[in-house]
Write a protein that holds these residues in place. Sequence first.
Motif, mmCIF file in Angstrom:
data_model
loop_
_atom_site.group_PDB
_atom_site.id
_atom_site.type_symbol
_atom_site.label_atom_id
_atom_site.label_comp_id
_atom_site.label_asym_id
_atom_site.label_seq_id
_atom_site.Cartn_x
_atom_site.Cartn_y
_atom_site.Cartn_z
ATOM 1 N N THR A 237 0.663 -1.496 -0.023
ATOM 2 C CA THR A 237 0.055 0.031 0.130
ATOM 3 C C THR A 237 0.928 0.893 0.595
ATOM 4 O O THR A 237 -0.123 2.702 -0.122
ATOM 5 N N SER A 238 2.337 1.418 -0.224
ATOM 6 C CA SER A 238 3.064 2.681 -0.275
ATOM 7 C C SER A 238 2.979 2.874 -1.396
ATOM 8 O O SER A 238 2.541 2.453 -2.361
ATOM 9 N N PRO A 239 2.745 4.226 -1.728
ATOM 10 C CA PRO A 239 2.334 5.064 -3.053
ATOM 11 C C PRO A 239 3.856 4.753 -3.582
ATOM 12 O O PRO A 239 3.815 5.045 -5.166
ATOM 13 N N TYR A 240 4.491 4.457 -2.914
ATOM 14 C CA TYR A 240 5.967 4.352 -3.632
ATOM 15 C C TYR A 240 6.525 2.989 -4.020
ATOM 16 O O TYR A 240 7.343 2.462 -4.247
ATOM 17 N N VAL A 241 5.374 1.831 -3.647
ATOM 18 C CA VAL A 241 6.203 0.852 -4.478
ATOM 19 C C VAL A 241 4.545 -0.005 -5.578
ATOM 20 O O VAL A 241 3.344 0.593 -5.160
ATOM 21 N N PRO A 277 -2.134 8.735 -4.279
ATOM 22 C CA PRO A 277 -1.258 9.708 -4.721
ATOM 23 C C PRO A 277 -1.784 10.040 -6.174
ATOM 24 O O PRO A 277 -2.743 9.517 -6.666
ATOM 25 N N SER A 278 -1.408 11.089 -6.367
ATOM 26 C CA SER A 278 -1.768 11.883 -7.857
ATOM 27 C C SER A 278 -1.692 11.671 -8.812
ATOM 28 O O SER A 278 -2.621 11.473 -9.342
ATOM 29 N N TRP A 279 -1.297 10.280 -8.747
ATOM 30 C CA TRP A 279 -1.383 8.935 -10.838
ATOM 31 C C TRP A 279 -2.467 8.614 -10.520
ATOM 32 O O TRP A 279 -2.529 7.652 -11.116
ATOM 33 N N GLY A 289 -8.321 6.438 0.505
ATOM 34 C CA GLY A 289 -7.234 5.862 0.434
ATOM 35 C C GLY A 289 -6.632 5.943 -1.022
ATOM 36 O O GLY A 289 -7.134 5.593 -1.671
ATOM 37 N N ARG A 290 -5.131 5.200 -0.623
ATOM 38 C CA ARG A 290 -3.974 4.724 -2.251
ATOM 39 C C ARG A 290 -4.984 3.408 -2.122
ATOM 40 O O ARG A 290 -4.654 2.771 -1.422
ATOM 41 N N GLY A 291 -5.537 2.658 -3.187
ATOM 42 C CA GLY A 291 -6.140 1.829 -3.639
ATOM 43 C C GLY A 291 -5.340 1.137 -4.485
ATOM 44 O O GLY A 291 -3.956 0.947 -4.560
ATOM 45 N N VAL A 292 -4.867 0.009 -3.821
ATOM 46 C CA VAL A 292 -4.763 -1.483 -4.430
ATOM 47 C C VAL A 292 -5.113 -2.477 -5.071
ATOM 48 O O VAL A 292 -6.594 -2.578 -4.566
ATOM 49 N N PRO A 293 -5.088 -3.025 -5.940
ATOM 50 C CA PRO A 293 -3.679 -3.629 -6.853
ATOM 51 C C PRO A 293 -3.276 -2.240 -8.078
ATOM 52 O O PRO A 293 -4.414 -2.117 -8.018
ATOM 53 N N LEU A 349 7.223 4.902 -12.821
ATOM 54 C CA LEU A 349 7.088 3.477 -13.729
ATOM 55 C C LEU A 349 4.966 3.271 -13.098
ATOM 56 O O LEU A 349 4.936 3.501 -14.017
ATOM 57 N N LEU A 350 4.918 4.177 -12.111
ATOM 58 C CA LEU A 350 3.589 3.852 -11.428
ATOM 59 C C LEU A 350 2.512 4.779 -12.695
ATOM 60 O O LEU A 350 1.637 5.377 -12.456
ATOM 61 N N THR A 351 3.572 6.007 -12.717
ATOM 62 C CA THR A 351 2.768 6.947 -13.137
ATOM 63 C C THR A 351 2.508 6.713 -14.847
ATOM 64 O O THR A 351 1.589 6.799 -15.321
ATOM 65 N N THR A 352 3.913 5.740 -15.350
ATOM 66 C CA THR A 352 3.795 5.037 -16.997
ATOM 67 C C THR A 352 2.222 4.490 -16.535
ATOM 68 O O THR A 352 1.743 4.254 -17.663
#
Length: 397
Positions: A237-241, A277-279, A289-293, A349-352
């Motif tokens: 759930t980290s926005p950097y993962v 996160p913005s992306w 909140g940050r959604g996964v996956p 990468l996530l933005t892409t």
Amino acid sequence: MRRTKVLAMVLGLGLGLAHLAGQEAPAVIHGDVLIPDTSLEAREDIGVRSHTNHLVLLRPGGGLGPGGGMTPMQIRDFYGLSATGGHDVIAIIDAFHYPTALNDFNTFSAMFGLPQETSTDPTAATNTVFQVVYQGGKKPRTNAGWALEAALDIEWAHALAPAAKIVLVEAQSNSNANLYAAVDLAVSLAGVKQVSMSWGGSESSGETANDTHFNVNGPAFFAASGDTGGKTIYPSTSPYVVAVGGTSVATDANGTFTGETGWSAGGGGNSPYEAKPSWQTAVSMTGSGRGVPDISSDADPNTGVAVYDTTSYHGRSGWWVVGGTSVSSPCLAGMVNLGGGTFTNTTQLLTTIYGSYLNPPAPPVFRDITSGNNGFPCLVGWDYVTGVGSPQGTGGF
């Protein structure tokens, strides 16, 4: 000790409950699926220790490999991938020591025509195909459940990026402190472009402080979304993962792909602690909140992959059929490596990935999976089961 994950797995798999006795801590069987003790979480572990996310199929699977496991050729076919390629280094983070890693890696590679490591010293820095590095500077104690996890991770990252060097970083234990120290060590290693983490734990209020381990320039991070349907775990759930979810594939009698659905036990949902996160702001979701996956691939143990591990676990060794989102994470790390994209960090990468999803090229680079559920339904478009879907080639990253 109350095993909270076991209860959730009953709901996720809908199967009966039994225990296995042995020298290791008790594993759990649901029908014909074994949940290793390392994939079980006690309440006192939350925020302190992490668990694996792999499951073992106890009957023959439907793949073309040993024991009916899916082969690298099949997985490549499912996702439109080349059989050759890869570059630089993929780091695998796991806990404890895996004593038969080099032999098992080479046996798996020989079976499927992959490059083998010619050195007899797994820790030699001069190795070009496979290397082991110890977090803390000394060999950790052996843990057979984590060894099976490591076998899965190193073999399947290698299967999908055959020309990349695989480095297994062994944390001294499964404490989060040691695992994050192993992450930091991996970041410092020369040439590392992807870091795969097939472990995690229930979210806790202090988790955001650990985002600093992943919010760095250098490699892209991948983590399993978990094996409990509709539940979220950290660090995925980290926005950097990159949070990697699970699917179930279908094949015909020849092993050829015929379809893909969302896996019922794959983790997913919104984080109660991590902000969106913005992306992800343009993605339709019910939570704030940050959604996964973010993205998914085969994880159902019923369509599990072939893994070779001779560090005996509950009296078994050799070829295994293994599933769980522990499969998805190293596979996606290998796919991104195979694609050859150079990303400054995981955010790029996530933005892409989300850019490719929101503005799809022709032909599409992701398969939209619209059937199945994990407590949440698969939908047209992004969902809490498979994210943007599964890769179709490497054009999405």
